[in-house]
Write a protein that holds these residues in place. Structure first.
Motif, PDB file in Angstrom:
ATOM      1  N   SER A  53      -6.040  63.677 -28.248  1.00 53.80           N
ATOM      2  CA  SER A  53      -5.174  62.526 -28.038  1.00 53.80           C
ATOM      3  C   SER A  53      -5.769  61.254 -28.647  1.00 53.80           C
ATOM      4  CB  SER A  53      -4.873  62.338 -26.549  1.00 53.80           C
ATOM      5  OG  SER A  53      -6.093  62.265 -25.849  1.00 53.80           O
ATOM      6  N   SER A  54      -7.106  61.168 -28.720  1.00 49.25           N
ATOM      7  CA  SER A  54      -7.677  59.939 -29.288  1.00 49.25           C
ATOM      8  C   SER A  54      -7.930  60.067 -30.794  1.00 49.25           C
ATOM      9  CB  SER A  54      -8.981  59.586 -28.568  1.00 49.25           C
ATOM     10  OG  SER A  54      -9.952  60.557 -28.886  1.00 49.25           O
ATOM     11  N   GLY A  55      -7.637  61.233 -31.367  1.00 51.10           N
ATOM     12  CA  GLY A  55      -7.726  61.428 -32.806  1.00 51.10           C
ATOM     13  C   GLY A  55      -9.140  61.382 -33.384  1.00 51.10           C
ATOM     14  N   LEU A  56     -10.158  61.684 -32.571  1.00 51.87           N
ATOM     15  CA  LEU A  56     -11.538  61.725 -33.091  1.00 51.87           C
ATOM     16  C   LEU A  56     -11.664  62.838 -34.123  1.00 51.87           C
ATOM     17  CD1 LEU A  56     -14.108  61.305 -30.147  1.00 51.87           C
ATOM     18  CD2 LEU A  56     -14.059  60.048 -32.290  1.00 51.87           C
ATOM     19  N   GLU A  57     -12.391  62.533 -35.211  1.00 45.06           N
ATOM     20  CA  GLU A  57     -12.482  63.563 -36.249  1.00 45.06           C
ATOM     21  C   GLU A  57     -13.598  64.564 -36.000  1.00 45.06           C
ATOM     22  OE1 GLU A  57     -13.111  61.039 -39.588  1.00 45.06           O
ATOM     23  OE2 GLU A  57     -11.315  59.911 -39.021  1.00 45.06           O
ATOM     24  N   ASP A  58     -14.594  64.117 -35.210  1.00 45.25           N
ATOM     25  CA  ASP A  58     -15.746  64.987 -34.950  1.00 45.25           C
ATOM     26  C   ASP A  58     -15.337  66.379 -34.520  1.00 45.25           C
ATOM     27  OD1 ASP A  58     -18.261  64.139 -35.367  1.00 45.25           O
ATOM     28  OD2 ASP A  58     -18.206  62.700 -33.710  1.00 45.25           O
ATOM     29  N   GLU A  59     -16.226  67.323 -34.743  1.00 44.23           N
ATOM     30  CA  GLU A  59     -15.892  68.666 -34.280  1.00 44.23           C
ATOM     31  C   GLU A  59     -15.995  68.755 -32.757  1.00 44.23           C
ATOM     32  OE1 GLU A  59     -18.839  71.548 -35.442  1.00 44.23           O
ATOM     33  OE2 GLU A  59     -20.422  70.045 -35.359  1.00 44.23           O
ATOM     34  N   GLY A  60     -16.564  67.741 -32.123  1.00 48.07           N
ATOM     35  CA  GLY A  60     -16.616  67.703 -30.659  1.00 48.07           C
ATOM     36  C   GLY A  60     -17.691  68.609 -30.100  1.00 48.07           C
ATOM     37  N   ILE A  61     -17.571  68.905 -28.808  1.00 45.87           N
ATOM     38  CA  ILE A  61     -18.594  69.703 -28.148  1.00 45.87           C
ATOM     39  C   ILE A  61     -18.311  71.185 -28.387  1.00 45.87           C
ATOM     40  CG2 ILE A  61     -19.556  70.288 -25.892  1.00 45.87           C
ATOM     41  CD1 ILE A  61     -19.308  67.339 -25.217  1.00 45.87           C
ATOM     42  N   THR A  62     -19.172  71.799 -29.186  1.00 43.19           N
ATOM     43  CA  THR A  62     -18.959  73.182 -29.595  1.00 43.19           C
ATOM     44  C   THR A  62     -19.676  74.128 -28.629  1.00 43.19           C
ATOM     45  OG1 THR A  62     -20.980  73.129 -30.887  1.00 43.19           O
ATOM     46  CG2 THR A  62     -18.954  72.483 -32.018  1.00 43.19           C
ATOM     47  N   ASP A  63     -19.450  75.428 -28.825  1.00 44.10           N
ATOM     48  CA  ASP A  63     -20.165  76.422 -28.024  1.00 44.10           C
ATOM     49  C   ASP A  63     -21.674  76.273 -28.205  1.00 44.10           C
ATOM     50  OD1 ASP A  63     -17.831  77.368 -27.142  1.00 44.10           O
ATOM     51  OD2 ASP A  63     -18.085  79.423 -27.903  1.00 44.10           O
TER      52      ASP A  63
END
Ligand code: HEM
Ligand code: PLO
Length: 492
Positions: A261-271
């Motif tokens: 929803s905030s459109g962050l491009e990062d891959e975020g918190i991965t496994d």
């Protein structure tokens, strides 16, 4: 390459090309002692070149507070190292990962997950008390024989962390528990011991025994934790999280939604992040707590009068008929002081973890350029005779004020401070308190006949550990045994 500021610059050790100041850093002393010695010669703020890396060492608490708190954001970076990059899949953890928006999100998630199992609920207390119970049985069954308490303490602490992280409880001798203890030990022996590899990363192309042992241990760790992660994913439900892995997986899900929803491009918190966090909570949880406990036990053998006073406080405020719990903590101020004094006199992390300046900044009015490595020598801060009367003496009373109330001096920072403060602090304090109170309620630690007092010098690996020592465990229910123990043992 980082250049030191030219004007008003910080006193710096000599240097030569390539090696930097390494020839002046020898002598075999561990870094915290070496830096304390150099601070006498160069002043409390000095610099050197670790190979090509300009490094500033902070030895007093005002400067430490600037680095950690006042300008904590400026100095919240971490340098990249070959060994820790291997350990954390290139910084997908909390402790060794550089500062970034993703790291912040990740750290907050871990912090929240810890709170979930921390003092807020009775869960953690139950886990610790059950583990401490087995530890007492194990120590007392050794009877009058003197033995090294370290394996039993490590096992007990490892069990707490296994339950907390992935809901496993092991019985004595369990093969999986042995495997965990073995790989952890291997990592402790080899991490940041790649030695030169962490200074000159190109050296990793050469064979290095220590580095290959580290790799082997990491492989064993990853196999075990990946299995736990898969099991947890398969059985994850909408209900309350069962353990830290559940909490992380749930946090991962909700952060992914927030990110969309905030459109962050990062891959975020991965496994990988989840796995590395679990591994790190595990490693930090075991090494620090068991080492601190062993240091305190070693000092109690040196100071039986301190042990007696803790036991008197326990007898008067809790008694022997019921189990000590978290709600008794307010009534046991002296025990708290003993724990603090243990962490002052032997900080498990005497130079913290290296920090790095993320922007141009300053320390004590001296300009610091971006990329400068900063080491905070907590050892010298905790042993500064201007702030601590007889700093080498184990004296828990220094943490009490004139009214007998607990007091925490500003130059006491065993967990660091600011954006990089230890995330496990409340968990660690809870464990130290429950372990020590339960042990001392039930038994007295005595020196075996003819055994020497524990060596208090310590050995610096990834943490500052006591050398092995032996002790006896006298059941306090059996006062006669304790009396004979007292008569037979000479402490001075
Ligand atoms: C960081 C001390 C227990 C997890 C640190 C730091 C210190 C410290 C000095 C480095 C601060 C800095 O670099 O400025 C201790 C002591 C402990 C303890 C004395 C016990 C007696 C634990 C436990 C956990 C834990 C039980 C987790 C289960 C961490 C993590 C970091 C950290 C993840 C990295 C924080 C960051 O870089 O943002 N701890 N610790 N620690 N500790 Fe602890
Ligand atoms: C201990 C061995 C483990 O297998 C991996 C690990 C993870 C986190 C580290 C810990 C080790 C040692 C103590 C550290 C902790 C993070 C914070 C803590 C460095 C290497 C301290 C005291 O700073």
């Amino acid at each position: 390459d980082v250049k030191p500021p030219s004007r008003g610059s910080i006193p710096c050790l000599p240097r030569i090309p390539i090696l930097g100041s390494l020839p002046w850093l020898g002598g075999g002393l561990p870094p915290h002692l070496l830096f304390s010695q150099l601070a006498h010669r160069y002043g409390s703020l000095f610099a050197f070149y670790l190979g090509p890396h300009y490094t500033v060492v902070v030895n007093n608490h005002q400067h430490a507070r600037e680095v950690l708190l006042q300008r904590g954001r400026d100095f919240a970076g971490r340098p990249s190292m070959v060994t820790t990059n291997l350990l954390t899949r290139g910084g997908k953890d909390i402790a060794f990962s550089d500062y970034s928006p993703l790291w912040k999100l990740h750290r907050r998630l871990v912090h929240n997950s810890f709170t979930l199992f921390g003092e807020g609920t009775g869960r953690l207390q139950d886990i610790v008390l059950s583990s401490v119970d087995s530890l007492c049985v194990e120590l007392l069954s050794g009877g009058r024989r003197g033995f090294d308490p370290s394996p039993a303490v490590t096992r007990a602490v490892t069990n707490v962390v296994c339950t907390l992280v992935f809901s496993a409880t092991y019985r004595h001798g369990d093969a999986e528990l042995q495997e965990v203890i073995r790989y952890n030990d291997g990592i402790v022996q080899t991490i940041t011991r790649g030695g030169l590899v962490d200074i000159y990363p190109w050296m990793k192309v050469f064979p290095n025994k220590s580095l290959s042992k580290l790799k082997d241990c990491i492989t064993v760790r990853d196999r075990l934790l990946t299995r736990k992660l898969e099991e947890h994913k398969a059985s994850l439900s909408d209900g309350e999280p069962r353990d830290l892995l559940d909490a992380l997986l749930k946090g991962q899900k909700s952060s992914q939604q927030g990110q969309k929803s905030s459109g962050l491009e990062d891959e975020g918190i991965t496994d990988d992040h989840v796995l590395m966090t679990a591994a790190e909570a595990f490693g930090a949880g075991v090494e620090t707590t068991s080492t601190t406990l062993l240091w305190i036990l070693a000092y109690l053998l040196h100071h039986p009068e301190v042990q007696d006073r803790v036991q008197r406080e326990l007898d008067e405020n809790v008694g022997t008929e019921r189990v000590v719990c978290m709600s008794d903590r307010g009534r046991l101020p002296y025990l708290d002081c003993v724990i603090n004094e243990g962490m002052r006199i032997r900080p498990v992390s005497p130079v913290l973890i290296p920090h790095i300046a993320m922007t141009d900044s300053s320390i004590g009015g001296h300009a610091i350029s971006r990329g400068t490595r900063v080491l905070v020598n907590m050892w010298s801060i905790h042993h500064n005779p201007q702030h601590w009367d007889k700093p080498d003496l184990f004296n828990p009373d220094r943490f009490l004020d004139d009214q007998g109330q607990r007091a925490t001096p500003t130059c006491f920072l065993p967990f660091g401070a600011g954006p990089r403060v230890c995330v496990g602090e409340s968990l660690a304090r809870l464990e130290l308190y429950l372990f020590l109170s339960s042990l001392l309620q039930r038994m007295s630690f005595r020196l075996p006949d003819e055994a020497p007092l524990p060596n208090l010098q310590g050995r610096l690996g990834v943490v500052l550990q006591p050398l092995p020592f032996k002790k006896r465990h006298a059941n306090r229910k059996d006062r006669r045994e304790e009396m004979t123990g007292r008569e037979k043992t000479s402490f001075r």
